[in-house]
Design an enzyme around this catalytic site. Structure first.
Site, PDB file in Angstrom:
ATOM      1  N   LYS A 121       0.829  -1.206   0.000  1.00 28.10           N
ATOM      2  CA  LYS A 121       0.000   0.000   0.000  1.00 28.10           C
ATOM      3  C   LYS A 121       0.863   1.257   0.000  1.00 28.10           C
ATOM      4  CE  LYS A 121      -1.902   2.298   3.314  1.00 28.10           C
ATOM      5  NZ  LYS A 121      -2.634   2.754   4.510  1.00 28.10           N
ATOM      6  N   ASP A 139      -6.836   1.481   1.352  1.00 27.64           N
ATOM      7  CA  ASP A 139      -6.752   1.616   2.806  1.00 27.64           C
ATOM      8  C   ASP A 139      -8.055   1.120   3.421  1.00 27.64           C
ATOM      9  OD1 ASP A 139      -8.636   3.584   2.303  1.00 27.64           O
ATOM     10  OD2 ASP A 139      -7.651   5.100   3.546  1.00 27.64           O
TER      11      ASP A 139
END
Length: 216
Positions: A121, A139
């Site tokens: 991420k 997220d």
């Protein structure tokens, strides 16, 4: 609505709500963005933005940071949580950037993911926001909303990312992932909406009556 129709509505409505998508983490270059994203793990962007000015006053480049004692960095980043681990990662990755990448943040997903403290991420955020390379960082907000909006089954974060990339054109990914985050913070929050309350959920699923249980 079909899944495709839901995706089209999401993209159209979010563009109306958030035509501008400023990057939430304050930074001046790819390196300061990388460090800020690393610090944002399990911490709010707002808090990170109060810490990074002090950190970058101490050391604002990989060359300066690699020379800092981990304890000094840890003392500054303590408000962000997980300070020992984050401080060690920041110092270590700074040294790697100097030793292996000429002091520059690599514009390469695999190389970023090899850096200490940098997961998929974080690497995706840097590729998207620092270099403009299409990426879809997922997220907690995006993972939650994609399930509520019927865009993924939410089996895991990797599946959510893959499903969203199939649904939306790559040229929209970088802006859209921020738009979804903004909406998730403003309207479709973890506690404020259960899949039946906010405008988007009610529009996409007007007949939905039961709360949506999302996978984490």
């Amino acid at each position: 609505m079909t899944k495709k129709e839901r995706a089209e509505h999401v993209m159209r409505r979010l563009e109306e709500l958030y035509p501008e998508t400023p990057i939430p983490l304050d930074h001046t270059d790819p390196y300061t963005l990388l460090v800020a994203v690393l610090l944002s793990a399990q911490c709010t962007d707002a808090r990170v933005n109060t810490v990074t000015p002090k950190l970058f006053a101490l050391a604002g480049t990989p060359e300066e940071m690699m020379r800092q004692p981990v304890e000094a960095v840890e003392a500054v980043v303590k408000p962000c949580g997980l300070a020992p681990r984050k401080a060690a990662a920041i110092v270590q990755l700074s040294k790697i950037l100097v030793d292996e990448h000429g002091g520059e943040v690599p514009q390469d997903m695999a190389a970023l993911e090899e850096l200490p403290g940098v997961g998929h991420k974080t690497a995706s955020v840097v590729m998207a926001q620092a270099f403009g390379v299409p990426a879809f960082p997922v997220d907690t907000h995006i993972h939650r909303l994609a399930q509520r909006w019927g865009l993924t089954d939410g089996r895991n974060v990797a599946k959510t990312e893959a499903d969203l990339k199939k649904l939306f054109p790559s040229e929209a990914w970088n802006k859209l992932h921020l738009q979804i985050i903004f909406y998730g913070r403003d309207a479709c929050t973890a506690r404020g909406c259960d899949g039946t309350v906010c405008e988007m959920c009610r529009t996409l699923y007007p007949r939905r009556r039961k709360p949506v249980v999302t996978r984490k």
